[in-house]
Design a protein around this motif. Structure first.
Motif, mmCIF file in Angstrom:
data_model
loop_
_atom_site.group_PDB
_atom_site.id
_atom_site.type_symbol
_atom_site.label_atom_id
_atom_site.label_comp_id
_atom_site.label_asym_id
_atom_site.label_seq_id
_atom_site.Cartn_x
_atom_site.Cartn_y
_atom_site.Cartn_z
ATOM 1 N N GLY A 58 0.820 -1.194 0.000
ATOM 2 C CA GLY A 58 0.000 0.000 0.000
ATOM 3 C C GLY A 58 0.858 1.251 0.000
ATOM 4 O O GLY A 58 2.064 1.198 0.220
ATOM 5 N N ALA A 65 -1.119 -5.267 0.596
ATOM 6 C CA ALA A 65 -2.194 -5.732 -0.292
ATOM 7 C C ALA A 65 -1.869 -7.150 -0.746
ATOM 8 O O ALA A 65 -0.726 -7.463 -1.068
ATOM 9 C CB ALA A 65 -2.321 -4.811 -1.492
ATOM 10 N N SER A 80 -14.364 -8.085 -13.000
ATOM 11 C CA SER A 80 -13.397 -7.047 -12.637
ATOM 12 C C SER A 80 -12.028 -7.325 -13.259
ATOM 13 O O SER A 80 -11.750 -8.420 -13.738
ATOM 14 C CB SER A 80 -13.279 -6.939 -11.120
ATOM 15 O OG SER A 80 -12.649 -8.089 -10.599
ATOM 16 N N TYR A 85 -6.959 -7.562 -1.563
ATOM 17 C CA TYR A 85 -7.348 -7.639 -0.163
ATOM 18 C C TYR A 85 -6.330 -6.811 0.618
ATOM 19 O O TYR A 85 -5.141 -7.109 0.595
ATOM 20 C CB TYR A 85 -7.334 -9.089 0.314
ATOM 21 C CG TYR A 85 -8.344 -9.951 -0.401
ATOM 22 C CD1 TYR A 85 -9.542 -10.290 0.212
ATOM 23 C CD2 TYR A 85 -8.107 -10.424 -1.689
ATOM 24 C CE1 TYR A 85 -10.481 -11.082 -0.435
ATOM 25 C CE2 TYR A 85 -9.045 -11.211 -2.347
ATOM 26 C CZ TYR A 85 -10.223 -11.530 -1.718
ATOM 27 O OH TYR A 85 -11.148 -12.303 -2.365
ATOM 28 N N ASN A 86 -6.795 -5.776 1.330
ATOM 29 C CA ASN A 86 -5.896 -4.837 1.984
ATOM 30 C C ASN A 86 -5.903 -5.039 3.497
ATOM 31 O O ASN A 86 -6.966 -5.152 4.112
ATOM 32 C CB ASN A 86 -6.310 -3.407 1.649
ATOM 33 C CG ASN A 86 -6.346 -3.190 0.149
ATOM 34 O OD1 ASN A 86 -5.368 -3.431 -0.543
ATOM 35 N ND2 ASN A 86 -7.492 -2.762 -0.362
ATOM 36 N N SER A 94 -9.975 -3.748 4.213
ATOM 37 C CA SER A 94 -10.648 -3.267 3.004
ATOM 38 C C SER A 94 -10.325 -4.145 1.808
ATOM 39 O O SER A 94 -9.425 -4.981 1.845
ATOM 40 C CB SER A 94 -10.226 -1.822 2.696
ATOM 41 O OG SER A 94 -8.845 -1.759 2.410
ATOM 42 N N SER A 96 -10.184 -3.693 -2.669
ATOM 43 C CA SER A 96 -10.274 -2.816 -3.845
ATOM 44 C C SER A 96 -10.610 -3.667 -5.054
ATOM 45 O O SER A 96 -9.913 -4.643 -5.341
ATOM 46 C CB SER A 96 -8.940 -2.110 -4.103
ATOM 47 O OG SER A 96 -8.599 -1.297 -3.017
ATOM 48 N N GLU A 98 -11.016 -3.417 -9.024
ATOM 49 C CA GLU A 98 -10.721 -2.566 -10.171
ATOM 50 C C GLU A 98 -11.510 -3.036 -11.387
ATOM 51 O O GLU A 98 -11.688 -4.232 -11.592
ATOM 52 C CB GLU A 98 -9.228 -2.580 -10.462
ATOM 53 C CG GLU A 98 -8.420 -1.996 -9.312
ATOM 54 C CD GLU A 98 -6.930 -1.987 -9.588
ATOM 55 O OE1 GLU A 98 -6.519 -2.279 -10.726
ATOM 56 O OE2 GLU A 98 -6.185 -1.688 -8.647
ATOM 57 N N ARG A 155 -12.797 2.009 -9.665
ATOM 58 C CA ARG A 155 -12.465 1.196 -8.496
ATOM 59 C C ARG A 155 -13.621 1.265 -7.512
ATOM 60 O O ARG A 155 -14.160 2.341 -7.246
ATOM 61 C CB ARG A 155 -11.200 1.714 -7.847
ATOM 62 C CG ARG A 155 -10.830 0.962 -6.573
ATOM 63 C CD ARG A 155 -9.498 1.377 -6.050
ATOM 64 N NE ARG A 155 -8.503 0.872 -6.984
ATOM 65 C CZ ARG A 155 -7.259 1.298 -7.028
ATOM 66 N NH1 ARG A 155 -6.838 2.220 -6.216
ATOM 67 N NH2 ARG A 155 -6.413 0.794 -7.891
ATOM 68 N N TYR A 157 -14.167 0.509 -3.667
ATOM 69 C CA TYR A 157 -13.393 0.330 -2.448
ATOM 70 C C TYR A 157 -14.376 0.033 -1.323
ATOM 71 O O TYR A 157 -15.195 0.885 -0.971
ATOM 72 C CB TYR A 157 -12.600 1.613 -2.188
ATOM 73 C CG TYR A 157 -11.710 1.593 -0.985
ATOM 74 C CD1 TYR A 157 -10.580 0.777 -0.929
ATOM 75 C CD2 TYR A 157 -11.970 2.424 0.102
ATOM 76 C CE1 TYR A 157 -9.747 0.780 0.176
ATOM 77 C CE2 TYR A 157 -11.138 2.441 1.202
ATOM 78 C CZ TYR A 157 -10.038 1.615 1.231
ATOM 79 O OH TYR A 157 -9.209 1.620 2.329
ATOM 80 N N TYR A 159 -14.763 -1.033 2.668
ATOM 81 C CA TYR A 159 -13.904 -0.948 3.840
ATOM 82 C C TYR A 159 -14.681 -1.141 5.142
ATOM 83 O O TYR A 159 -15.862 -0.835 5.240
ATOM 84 C CB TYR A 159 -13.168 0.391 3.876
ATOM 85 C CG TYR A 159 -14.077 1.584 3.938
ATOM 86 C CD1 TYR A 159 -14.422 2.158 5.159
ATOM 87 C CD2 TYR A 159 -14.604 2.146 2.779
ATOM 88 C CE1 TYR A 159 -15.265 3.253 5.218
ATOM 89 C CE2 TYR A 159 -15.446 3.247 2.835
ATOM 90 C CZ TYR A 159 -15.763 3.789 4.055
ATOM 91 O OH TYR A 159 -16.610 4.870 4.114
#
Length: 165
Positions: A58, A65, A80, A85-86, A94, A96, A98, A155, A157, A159
Motif C-alpha cells: 500500500g 495488499a 473485474s 485484499y488490503n 478493506s 479494492s 478494479e 475502483r 473500495y 472498507y
C-alpha cells in the motif's frame, strides 16, 4: 401563510430523513468480503488459504495488499480487472475491486444501491464520477475516471468502518 409553509417544509424534511434511515436500515450490511471477515489476521488467513499471495504494498506505512491466485473476478454483476485484499497492521480492513468501462460502473452503482441503500454522497467532476455508501459495519466508495477516450478505469473500495477509525 409563512408559518404553514415552514411547517410543511419541516414535515417534508423529517419524512425524508426517516425514509432515508428506513431504506438504509433495510439494506444488508457486509461484515467482510467473500469468506474473510473484517478484522481477520493476515498471518492466520495465509495459513489456511494458500491462494492469498502478496501483491503490491500500500501507499501508506503498515498497509499490505494481497491477491488470491485463481480469484473469481466476478463481483456485483461485472467481471473485474483485479481484486486486492488490503490489510492495515496485519488486520483485514478493506478490498479494492478494479474495473474498466462505464457499463461496469453503472452495474456496480446499482449493486451498491441495492446492497447499501441510496448514496450518502455523490459528485461528478470533469471526467470523474464518485459515489459513497454507508452501512453500520461497511462503507463503500465507487470511483470512475475517464482520462482519455481510449483509457478509463474505476475502483470500488469496500472498507470496514470499525478497523479504519
Amino acid at each position: 401563510m409563512r408559518g404553514k409553509g415552514a411547517m410543511r417544509f419541516l414535515n417534508f424534511l423529517l419524512t425524508s430523513v426517516i425514509l432515508a434511515f428506513a431504506v438504509s436500515a433495510g439494506a444488508a450490511d457486509m461484515d467482510g468480503f467473500r469468506d474473510i471477515p473484517w478484522g481477520s489476521d493476515v498471518k492466520e488467513i495465509r495459513k489456511t488459504d494458500p491462494r492469498l499471495v502478496e501483491g503490491n504494498r500500500g501507499g501508506m506505512a503498515g498497509v499490505e495488499a494481497y491477491l488470491r491466485t485463481d480469484e473469481d473476478l466476478s463481483f456485483g454483476g461485472i467481471k473485474s480487472e483485479g481484486i486486492a485484499y488490503n490489510f492495515y497492521n496485519v488486520v483485514f480492513t478493506s478490498v479494492s475491486i478494479e474495473f474498466r468501462g462505464f457499463d461496469n460502473f453503472e452495474k456496480l452503482l446499482a449493486y451498491c444501491k441495492k446492497q447499501f441503500g441510496p448514496p450518502t454522497a455523490s459528485a461528478v467532476l470533469r471526467l470523474e464520477q464518485y459515489a459513497a455508501f454507508d452501512a453500520p459495519k461497511t462503507g463503500a466508495m465507487l470511483l470512475y475516471q475517464l482520462s482519455q477516450q481510449t483509457s478509463n478505469y474505476g475502483r470500488l473500495y469496500l472498507y470496514s468502518k470499525k478497523y479504519l477509525k
